[in-house]
Design an enzyme around this catalytic site. Sequence first.
Site, short mmCIF file in Angstrom:
data_model
loop_
_atom_site.label_atom_id
_atom_site.label_comp_id
_atom_site.label_asym_id
_atom_site.label_seq_id
_atom_site.Cartn_x
_atom_site.Cartn_y
_atom_site.Cartn_z
N LYS B 116 0.81 -1.23 0.00
CA LYS B 116 0.00 0.00 0.00
C LYS B 116 0.84 1.27 0.00
O LYS B 116 0.43 2.28 -0.58
CB LYS B 116 -0.95 -0.02 1.20
CG LYS B 116 -1.99 -1.10 1.03
CD LYS B 116 -3.11 -0.98 2.00
CE LYS B 116 -4.18 -1.97 1.57
NZ LYS B 116 -5.25 -2.10 2.55
N GLU B 200 -2.99 7.32 8.10
CA GLU B 200 -3.58 8.20 7.09
C GLU B 200 -4.70 9.00 7.73
O GLU B 200 -5.26 8.61 8.75
CB GLU B 200 -4.20 7.36 5.96
CG GLU B 200 -3.28 7.06 4.82
CD GLU B 200 -3.98 6.29 3.71
OE1 GLU B 200 -5.21 6.08 3.79
OE2 GLU B 200 -3.28 5.88 2.78
N HIS B 235 -16.64 -3.32 5.64
CA HIS B 235 -15.77 -3.22 4.47
C HIS B 235 -16.02 -4.29 3.41
O HIS B 235 -15.22 -4.46 2.50
CB HIS B 235 -14.29 -3.22 4.88
CG HIS B 235 -13.95 -2.15 5.86
ND1 HIS B 235 -13.79 -0.82 5.48
CD2 HIS B 235 -13.79 -2.16 7.20
CE1 HIS B 235 -13.52 -0.09 6.54
NE2 HIS B 235 -13.53 -0.88 7.61
N ARG B 291 -6.61 -7.45 -10.54
CA ARG B 291 -7.36 -8.63 -10.98
C ARG B 291 -8.74 -8.19 -11.46
O ARG B 291 -9.10 -7.03 -11.31
CB ARG B 291 -7.54 -9.58 -9.80
CG ARG B 291 -8.13 -8.83 -8.61
CD ARG B 291 -8.60 -9.72 -7.50
NE ARG B 291 -8.78 -8.98 -6.27
CZ ARG B 291 -9.88 -8.31 -5.93
NH1 ARG B 291 -10.91 -8.28 -6.74
NH2 ARG B 291 -9.94 -7.66 -4.79
#
Lengths: 197, 492
Positions: B116, B200, B235, B291
């Site tokens: 990430k 973040e 999520h 993907r």
Amino acid sequence: MSHPGIKRSMKAQEELKKGKTKQRLVKDLSPSELEEFKAYDIDFSGRTSHLLFNERTGEIIIDDEIYTPTVIDKGDYFEVDVSSHTYKINISSGQMFLDGRLVEFSYVPSVPKLKRKRSGGGNFYEITAPLPGLIVGIHVKPGDEVNEGQKIITLEAMKMQNELVTERAGIVEKIVVQLNQQAETNQLLAVIKIEDT
Amino acid sequence: MIQKLLIANRGEIAIRVIRAAKALGIETLAIFAEQDKDSRHAKVADFSVSLGGGPASQNYLNISKILEIAKKHEVDAIHPGYGFLAESPEFARAVTEEGLKWVGPKAEVIKALGDKLTSREIAEKVGVPTTTGSKDPIGSDDEAKSVARDIGYPVIIKASYGGGGMGIRVVHSEAELIPAIEQTSRQALSAFGNAEVFIEKFIEKPRHIEIQFIADSQGNTIHLGERECSIQRRHQKLIEEAPSTAITQEEREHIGGLVVKLAKEVGYENAGTAEFLYKDGQFYFNEVNTRIQVEHPVTEMVTGKDLVLEQLKIADGKKLSWKQKDIEFRGHAIEMRINAEDPLQNFAPTFGTIKQLSLPGGPGVRFDSHIYAGYSIPRDYDSLLGKLITWGEDRKQSTARAYIAISELAIIGVPTNLPFHRVAIANKNFQQGNLHTNFIEENKIIPYIRIAYNRRVAALFATQYKTRKVFLPIREQSNWRRTALREVVRRL
């Protein structure tokens, strides 16, 4: 124009959000009214649940809320009103459709679960609590001879007295609960040693 | 030219790939774990081979076993689907080293974008907007505190190699910061084998917007607009749509253009998705999925393009069939993920045999699935049973079709999340397009599902009681139930 089904659901969802949905609750009933209810096990398309039903008044208790459906036979189908909602139920050739969707629905009166367990030299029946409740009656003591169908324990659950009986004759091996004790679902209550046949 | 394709996956996505391969005249080889031998993907392929039983590590995740089968059966390409080995650089490398064609980006690209922090660095380099956050993994407590203070609370702690909603924690004040970092780090180490975490800015109640892109081996790269996937639970996406009600054509072209730059920067080949959070007109880069995604059909429905077919052509070295100007949104599409999960039991997974199945249809209705009447849901895999996708000339028509289709779909024998979709689609905020990732909680969706369900139970019970018809359940009955049923019949 939105689809009518969407509109109906949207309106009902908004009412719930604003707290406008008024449903009678179990606590509005008196103890004598409650005694008239019988427990049923439900299977709705593979999802199982319970309800309480009063045959005289037609009231149904689910999740502590009271529903009083009115069923009108329209010939080809049934029109059912529940809490200001109307459903069309169609039964044909053993299949059931609720507002056009295939459903499966069945009910049986709740009966206590009896478990059979093999251990040591003999066979035992275990009497367990079918649902959480309070032990309000113990009708036998260890060593007593009991017959098929004899009352062993009374469990007060869902505001009803449930008589838990043995389905097999035998000798009471042990009682593992006391009067006024709270029992959880599937908790072992009593063990019956089955007579050799 | 690819002659024979091995599909290294199961369920609905394996069937989706098999269909695309058949359309190109490619022979298909399905693989299946023993407990999954009744899945339809193993039946519709030209050939199918057992991987043996046991946990996924011994079959669907077993690289050497899959390659052995590939060699033995002389396949010349492998499509990984999504999940399992789809984002494994090791698998991608092993496949190409075997001399087989890999339907996906190169191993180095999967690896770079899978980290990430690296992917965010690449995003920033080409001007893709990101949230403010730490440039490197957090080293010390003091560093963490100063970074978080600079960013401003609330902040979010993320595992560098996390995914699927795991390894994420929101922190609202400095007092919670260090314990949260320790917990996330510990969890990340055990789940992903790497303890690195970073910080973040936390965006409250954002929309989830993602951009589909595709590139060929010659560097031709285009985007296919956005999908909105804001209806999520923990999520996990449940409903996706395209176009988003929030995104203008200008925003679409702008962010799409940046994503194309990002893909070109890393030498991306084949299909991919760049995920963003979106709030008040601002995009915040999240990650790239290297993907095909579960929700790719909504893009296919609004663009009229077959993404999986194109994936196979690209893997075969063909030039991309479309230019950017060929991509235009027509109408609106919605996808509802049909899961073996019970929304009335906190979405707990459900198992059992599907006894009856009644499928919806009509214009603009598509059902991608591997289930059938008599199918037993194995306990070993994710709960996705299929995807019901509807298209309409506009959002009003596609949502009406979605509502009708989901009301018609009947899966009997196993509780599913069908009631969730019926309620969510009809919700006022959904109808108005007011979506964000807290939609389910804020709109009291679950309490309403319960009430609507209880009402139906009451209606059905009263009707059956009145008609005194006892419908014997088809499912296997325990002895005590059978006794009780006999009792009822006798009394009647």
